[in-house]
Motif scaffolding. Structure first.
Motif, PDB file in Angstrom:
ATOM      1  N   LEU A 128      40.507  32.618  41.738  1.00 33.60           N
ATOM      2  CA  LEU A 128      40.923  33.099  40.088  1.00 33.60           C
ATOM      3  C   LEU A 128      41.378  34.576  39.803  1.00 33.60           C
ATOM      4  CD1 LEU A 128      36.964  32.793  39.828  1.00 33.60           C
ATOM      5  CD2 LEU A 128      38.634  31.342  39.311  1.00 33.60           C
ATOM      6  N   GLY A 129      42.203  34.456  38.725  1.00 32.96           N
ATOM      7  CA  GLY A 129      43.000  36.001  38.144  1.00 32.96           C
ATOM      8  C   GLY A 129      41.742  37.166  38.460  1.00 32.96           C
ATOM      9  N   ASN A 130      41.918  38.291  37.543  1.00 30.34           N
ATOM     10  CA  ASN A 130      41.960  39.519  37.608  1.00 30.34           C
ATOM     11  C   ASN A 130      40.918  39.277  36.018  1.00 30.34           C
ATOM     12  OD1 ASN A 130      44.507  39.965  36.449  1.00 30.34           O
ATOM     13  ND2 ASN A 130      44.124  42.239  36.919  1.00 30.34           N
ATOM     14  N   SER A 131      41.727  38.808  35.582  1.00 34.22           N
ATOM     15  CA  SER A 131      40.825  38.924  33.976  1.00 34.22           C
ATOM     16  C   SER A 131      39.888  37.847  34.149  1.00 34.22           C
ATOM     17  CB  SER A 131      42.341  37.725  32.830  1.00 34.22           C
ATOM     18  OG  SER A 131      42.111  36.269  33.541  1.00 34.22           O
ATOM     19  N   ASN A 132      39.041  37.294  35.132  1.00 40.13           N
ATOM     20  CA  ASN A 132      37.985  36.396  35.109  1.00 40.13           C
ATOM     21  C   ASN A 132      37.155  37.377  35.251  1.00 40.13           C
ATOM     22  OD1 ASN A 132      38.579  33.388  35.585  1.00 40.13           O
ATOM     23  ND2 ASN A 132      39.956  34.130  35.914  1.00 40.13           N
ATOM     24  N   PHE A 133      37.077  38.388  36.220  1.00 43.26           N
ATOM     25  CA  PHE A 133      36.486  39.993  36.391  1.00 43.26           C
ATOM     26  C   PHE A 133      36.286  41.188  35.723  1.00 43.26           C
ATOM     27  CE2 PHE A 133      38.348  37.212  40.122  1.00 43.26           C
ATOM     28  CZ  PHE A 133      37.626  36.518  40.564  1.00 43.26           C
ATOM     29  N   ALA A 134      36.339  40.661  34.292  1.00 39.72           N
ATOM     30  CA  ALA A 134      36.552  42.167  33.230  1.00 39.72           C
ATOM     31  C   ALA A 134      35.224  41.601  32.980  1.00 39.72           C
ATOM     32  CB  ALA A 134      37.631  41.869  32.436  1.00 39.72           C
ATOM     33  N   THR A 135      34.455  43.483  33.090  1.00 44.49           N
ATOM     34  CA  THR A 135      33.398  43.537  32.538  1.00 44.49           C
ATOM     35  C   THR A 135      33.160  44.395  31.171  1.00 44.49           C
ATOM     36  OG1 THR A 135      32.386  45.199  34.355  1.00 44.49           O
ATOM     37  CG2 THR A 135      31.856  42.655  34.935  1.00 44.49           C
ATOM     38  N   PRO A 136      32.059  44.591  30.472  1.00 43.77           N
ATOM     39  CA  PRO A 136      32.384  45.795  30.368  1.00 43.77           C
ATOM     40  C   PRO A 136      32.033  46.865  30.740  1.00 43.77           C
ATOM     41  CG  PRO A 136      30.233  44.225  29.387  1.00 43.77           C
ATOM     42  CD  PRO A 136      31.176  44.161  30.290  1.00 43.77           C
TER      43      PRO A 136
END
Length: 332
Positions: A128-136
């Motif tokens: 998974l790319g880092n866009s999948n791990f973005a959170t508020p």
């Protein structure tokens, strides 16, 4: 020595593709100085797939196919672009093929139908790319996943002949001659042991356009279950036969003993083979009169149907076909 075109055992090194790594990237352009994460996922690694092909009858086309390596998946990239999946490798095999792991002996796949596809070795998943791990609370994650590795190892592909009836007997019992008379097959025939070194298949034409498949298999010898003679190479082909036809020549010194040796070899190799339907055919019976036939009948097991045949004079062949057809199509 003449090389056979019938290959029923192949050993190969196989490796499915590695998954591509996910991307760690952040949006950057002339309008956005510090954008959010947009790293894409990695692509899946290529599978290794087995596909049944009824036009094939041997593994000859795989003889020099020693290393089977599927393509790796591509890495993910910016703008949430997912990497390309690795190309799958499709291996076409004849019906009746079994794929195994060489080290463990575990059966990985079995191909019995035309067009049947089985994923033998799965390709690794893409990371998974880092866009999948973005959170508020973490709007600029650095984390991204590497792709999973593919599966690799030494593998074995075996062919077990698919036939309704298997001919079982000692070398020179007359199996090839019988096959040449009741089918259109033309196996090699000669007066010495092990004329048949590879399975021969033929279609027996029955009444009203019906037919069934019969296989002339290499002659069995005492100790075959332990690997003597053609050993396991012969015995594995009878595992798929619905009915076994024991061919014992009329000039045998001891008909009962010959049957018991054949029966014992099957039991030692795989006791489940004894659950199949058995028929005994006394070949070369054109040399017998009624009195000799009665003497031979006394030696044969009462529980197993038998028939006297002669491939040369074609005596008893219609009765044999009827017996085989009724056995194959009896109610379950």
């Amino acid at each position: 020595m003449e090389k056979s075109n019938f290959i029923d055992y192949i050993r190969i090194f196989a490796r499915s593709g590695h998954g591509g790594a996910g991307s760690r990237h952040f949006m950057r352009n002339k309008l956005t100085a510090m954008g959010g994460p947009d790293g894409g996922d990695g692509g899946r690694g290529g599978h290794i797939i087995l596909r049944g092909n009824k036009q094939l009858w041997t593994l000859l086309h795989l003889r020099y196919y020693k290393n089977v390596l599927a393509e790796d998946g591509e890495n993910g990239s910016k703008n949430n672009c997912t990497g390309r999946e690795g190309k799958d490798v499709i291996i076409e095999v004849p019906l009746g093929t079994v794929a195994k792991d060489e080290e463990t002996g575990k059966v990985d796949a079995e191909i019995l139908e035309d067009g049947q596809e089985v994923i033998w070795l799965k390709g690794g998943r893409g990371g998974l790319g880092n866009s999948n791990f973005a959170t508020p609370t973490n709007q600029a994650p650095e984390h991204h996943q590497p792709g999973e590795e593919g599966v690799e190892g030494w593998k074995v592909i075996e062919l077990k002949v698919l036939a309704d009836v298997g001919l079982v007997g000692f070398p020179n019992a007359g199996k090839s001659t019988l096959l040449s008379v009741i089918t259109a097959a033309r196996p090699k025939i000669a007066d010495y042991a092990f004329t048949t070194l590879t399975p021969q298949l033929g279609m027996v034409e029955y009444r009203d356009g019906r037919s069934f498949c019969i296989a002339d298999l290499p002659g069995i010898i005492e100790g075959a279950a332990e690997g003597k003679g053609l050993g396991h190479r012969f015995l594995r082909h009878i595992e798929r036969n619905a009915c076994l036809l024991f061919l014992i020549p009329a000039d045998s010194k001891d008909h009962r003993k010959e049957f018991e040796i054949l029966h014992n070899e099957l039991e030692e190799y795989n006791p489940e083979l004894l659950q199949k339907d058995f028929i005994i055919a006394i070949s070369k019976s054109d040399m017998l009169d009624d009195e000799l036939k009665k003497e031979i009948e006394k030696e044969l097991p009462d529980s197993i149907p038998h028939v006297f045949i002669s491939s040369v004079t074609q005596k008893g062949l219609t009765e044999l076909k009827d017996l085989l057809w009724n056995t194959l199509n009896k109610p379950v």
